[in-house]
Write a protein that holds these residues in place. Structure first.
Motif, mmCIF file in Angstrom:
data_model
loop_
_atom_site.group_PDB
_atom_site.id
_atom_site.type_symbol
_atom_site.label_atom_id
_atom_site.label_comp_id
_atom_site.label_asym_id
_atom_site.label_seq_id
_atom_site.Cartn_x
_atom_site.Cartn_y
_atom_site.Cartn_z
ATOM 1 N N GLU A 58 29.142 -144.579 25.137
ATOM 2 C CA GLU A 58 29.326 -145.212 23.821
ATOM 3 C C GLU A 58 30.680 -145.911 23.706
ATOM 4 O OE1 GLU A 58 28.444 -142.192 20.859
ATOM 5 O OE2 GLU A 58 26.286 -142.596 21.082
ATOM 6 N N GLY A 59 31.035 -146.653 24.752
ATOM 7 C CA GLY A 59 32.263 -147.438 24.742
ATOM 8 C C GLY A 59 33.534 -146.666 25.046
ATOM 9 N N LYS A 60 33.434 -145.359 25.264
ATOM 10 C CA LYS A 60 34.603 -144.536 25.570
ATOM 11 C C LYS A 60 34.583 -144.167 27.048
ATOM 12 C CE LYS A 60 34.423 -142.568 20.977
ATOM 13 N NZ LYS A 60 34.016 -141.403 20.202
ATOM 14 N N THR A 61 35.771 -144.201 27.655
ATOM 15 C CA THR A 61 35.892 -143.865 29.068
ATOM 16 C C THR A 61 36.646 -142.558 29.210
ATOM 17 O OG1 THR A 61 35.889 -146.199 29.658
ATOM 18 C CG2 THR A 61 36.753 -144.683 31.301
ATOM 19 N N ASP A 62 36.171 -141.713 30.101
ATOM 20 C CA ASP A 62 36.798 -140.418 30.351
ATOM 21 C C ASP A 62 36.838 -140.182 31.853
ATOM 22 O OD1 ASP A 62 38.018 -138.088 29.650
ATOM 23 O OD2 ASP A 62 36.337 -137.292 28.496
ATOM 24 N N THR A 63 37.825 -139.451 32.309
ATOM 25 C CA THR A 63 37.995 -139.181 33.736
ATOM 26 C C THR A 63 38.015 -137.679 33.977
ATOM 27 O OG1 THR A 63 39.328 -141.184 33.910
ATOM 28 C CG2 THR A 63 39.460 -139.658 35.744
ATOM 29 N N ALA A 64 37.349 -137.267 35.047
ATOM 30 C CA ALA A 64 37.321 -135.850 35.415
ATOM 31 C C ALA A 64 37.578 -135.709 36.906
ATOM 32 C CB ALA A 64 35.963 -135.242 35.067
ATOM 33 N N SER A 65 38.202 -134.602 37.268
ATOM 34 C CA SER A 65 38.374 -134.297 38.688
ATOM 35 C C SER A 65 37.111 -133.599 39.178
ATOM 36 C CB SER A 65 39.598 -133.404 38.912
ATOM 37 O OG SER A 65 39.379 -132.131 38.339
#
Length: 125
Positions: A58-65
């Motif tokens: 929904e237009g949001k970017t998130d980063t995970a290891s």
């Protein structure tokens, strides 16, 4: 009597069936996860390499290891959680693979009772 002989034969045939799991094919690349929330279709796009997953929802970017346990299991931990719930790691397990898709189950680490399933499609590069 013939029916009694048929039952062990059928059990033997089904026990020899191996589920396809070519998990290495899905360790890296670009992917799409489609699902429904309250009757509304949602899509998450993500890109993964051996150690990082970048997700857009929904237009949001998130980063995970990513910490790989084996070729088919890994743990995701958000790098910038906004609250305590987001800080919890998520255990992911690839159950089956077929062509460019895989079926997986996921849940919070340590909570084996509330697992969910989904299907992911690998996108062409």
């Amino acid at each position: 009597m013939k029916k009694l002989l048929l039952i062990p034969l059928l059990l033997l045939m089904f026990s020899c069936y191996n589920v396809e799991r070519n998990c290495k094919d899905f360790k890296t690349g670009k992917f799409r996860f489609d699902y429904e929330v309250d009757g509304v279709k949602k899509t998450t796009l993500f890109e993964r390499n051996d150690s990082i997953e970048i997700e857009t929802y929904e237009g949001k970017t998130d980063t995970a290891s990513i910490r790989w346990i084996n070729d088919c299991e890994y743990v995701l931990t958000k790098l910038h959680p906004k609250n305590r719930n987001e800080a919890q790691s998520i255990a992911m397990k690839i159950l089956t693979t077929s062509g460019n898709t895989y079926t997986f189950e996921f849940g919070m680490v340590g909570n084996n009772s509330q697992k969910q399933k989904g299907t992911v499609t690998k996108l062409e590069e």
